[in-house]
Structures are given as C-alpha cells and as structure tokens.
Design an enzyme around this catalytic site. Structure first.
Site, PDB file in Angstrom:
ATOM      1  N   GLY A  16      44.196  30.900  35.929  1.00  0.00           N
ATOM      2  CA  GLY A  16      43.758  29.557  35.557  1.00  0.00           C
ATOM      3  C   GLY A  16      44.864  28.741  34.930  1.00  0.00           C
ATOM      4  O   GLY A  16      45.056  27.567  35.269  1.00  0.00           O
ATOM      5  N   TYR A 147      30.707  44.391  37.632  1.00  0.00           N
ATOM      6  CA  TYR A 147      31.685  43.375  38.014  1.00  0.00           C
ATOM      7  C   TYR A 147      31.639  43.114  39.522  1.00  0.00           C
ATOM      8  O   TYR A 147      31.595  41.961  39.964  1.00  0.00           O
ATOM      9  CB  TYR A 147      33.079  43.817  37.589  1.00  0.00           C
ATOM     10  CG  TYR A 147      34.180  42.864  37.993  1.00  0.00           C
ATOM     11  CD1 TYR A 147      34.365  41.667  37.313  1.00  0.00           C
ATOM     12  CD2 TYR A 147      35.029  43.155  39.055  1.00  0.00           C
ATOM     13  CE1 TYR A 147      35.370  40.786  37.679  1.00  0.00           C
ATOM     14  CE2 TYR A 147      36.028  42.276  39.431  1.00  0.00           C
ATOM     15  CZ  TYR A 147      36.199  41.092  38.746  1.00  0.00           C
ATOM     16  OH  TYR A 147      37.190  40.218  39.123  1.00  0.00           O
TER      17      TYR A 147
END
Length: 273
Positions: A16, A147
């Site tokens: 990010g 996950y």
C-alpha cells in the site's frame, strides 16, 4: 485531462505504501488511507523522498461508518485500490470461531464495505477497482485456513462482480502476489509459544514455518508489486487477474490446471510433512 484520483487502503506499510508513492509519481492524486494515521510517518517520509505529496486520511475498513465518512468527502474517484488486509496463521481445532470471523472482517468484508461505498463515484468516472488478494486466494495453504477462506471469498466476489460492473463502465481486477518482503508477515499474530499451543499439530506447524521462512527469503519487493499496480491503473483494458511474479504464476498455474485437486494436495502436503 484533469488529474485522476485514486484511493488506496492500507498505506502505512508494504504494498500500500509503495503503491501510494508510485501512483503519485505517475501523476495520480493519491488519497492514502489507513486505520491509524499516527502510523503515517513512513509513508510521508517516502513521499517526501520521492518528491511527491499524498493526502493521508483515516479509514478503518472494518468500520462501515469510517468508510462512509471517508468516501463522503470525495467529489470524484477514478480508481480504488483495496489493499488493506492482515495475515493470520492457525488451524481450526486450535483457535476460536471468533478468530476466524475477525480474519473475514478485515480481509473480506472490509473489501466489500469500501468497494460498495466507492461504486457510485466509480460509475460516474468510468473508473476501476483493483483488489490485492494473494496466491492464497487461489490455493488453500496449510495453517492459513481462515486467511485463504477470506481471500477465496474476495476472488469469487470480484470475479462475479466484474461482468456486472463492466456494464456500468467500471473495470474490476484482482492482483495476486506471492511472497512479498513487507511487514505483512510480522503481522500474522503468531505467538512466541505458537508451537507449544499447536498441540498435536506442532510438528506440522514447525515444518510449515521452516518452509515459509525459505520462501520469504526470496520474496518480491513491495516496489515491484507497486510498479505493476500503477501499470494496471493506466491500462486501457486492465486484465482481470494479475499475478505479480514468475513464482506466483507458477504456483497459481498448478491450481488452474489441476482439475481433480490431487496436484495441489500433493504440493502443499510436502510443506507440513
């Protein structure tokens, strides 16, 4: 043409952060969001070093009110990058269902909250959605049950949304990295006494951790992934699925041609043997 705007979630570190800086360098107006803006130091330092600016805003993907508040302040949005997420290691018998729900909230429902809020703006701009998933959204991996379940859900959701969104002029893509050298691995929440807590699964967990350390020793850099994200932001016709490395393509390719599941089970079984 006026400057285009991209909103990126989870920009305090890793993919990010690197994508926020790279997009700004490419001329995008970047709205860099994170749950705790007190952690924006690394992003702001990287942006300053690159000679660009980013607009840092608070956005907690697990809080619909936070999502709505952040998106409500935008007049225009040309692209959304769903990057925020958290790793998790564990196995069903040794953890609570609430642990699993928490993983789903961050990695699946968080993506849904932000994408839903962004869609009206993206329809108006004929924009695009890029969602960082994982090769763990293609192949289920030992001790990554929760996950991988979340990432499988994201993949299925986006694959189903893509043709519908396209009728409104919005393109949808999923980006599937393999091992990436970032803080993501250190944030999986594995306790120091994890092997003791694993009970009968301790030998398998030990083998898995040894294998994973080896994989991340040759991990892709966040900057490499970010460069590909920026290419996707600019692409005239972005692909739906982008695997970000040769290792990721080889790994996911094993699943895509494995019609009965035996090849994948043989492969991942070696990780815990």
């Amino acid at each position: 043409m006026s400057t285009k705007t991209v909103l990126i979630t989870g920009t305090s570190s890793g993919i990010g952060l690197a994508t926020a800086v790279a997009a700004a360098q490419s001329g995008w107006q970047v709205i860099a969001t994170m749950r705790d803006t007190a952690k924006a130091g690394a992003l702001l330092a990287a942006a300053e070093a690159a000679g660009v600016t980013v607009d840092v805003r608070t956005l907690d993907v697990t809080d619909p009110a936070s999502v709505e508040a952040c998106l409500a302040g935008l007049d225009r949005l040309d692209a959304l990058v769903n990057n925020a997420g958290a790793g998790h290691l564990g196995t069903l018998e040794r953890e609570s269902v609430e642990d699993v729900r928490t993983v789903m909230e961050v990695n699946f429902f968080g993506v849904l909250h932000v994408t839903k809020a962004a869609m009206p703006l993206l329809r108006a701009s004929k924009g695009r959605v890029l969602t960082v998933t994982s090769v763990g959204g293609v192949i289920g991996q030992p001790f990554n049950e929760a996950y991988c379940a979340a990432k499988f859900a994201v993949e299925g959701f986006m694959e189903s949304l893509a043709p519908v969104a396209a009728t409104a002029g919005v393109s949808v893509s999923v980006v599937e990295p393999g091992a990436v050298a970032s803080e993501f691995v250190s944030n999986v929440g594995l306790a120091d006494n994890a092997l003791e807590q694993a009970g009968p699964y301790a030998p398998a967990l030990s083998a898995y951790l040894d294998r994973t350390r080896g994989a991340f020793a040759h991990a892709q850099t966040p900057q490499d992934v970010a460069a590909q994200m920026v290419e996707l932001l600019a692409a005239e016709r972005p692909a739906f699925r982008v695997l970000t490395s040769d290792a990721a393509r080889a790994f996911a390719g094993a699943k895509l041609k494995d019609l009965d599941g035996s090849a994948v089970q043989t492969l991942t079984g070696t990780w815990v043997a």
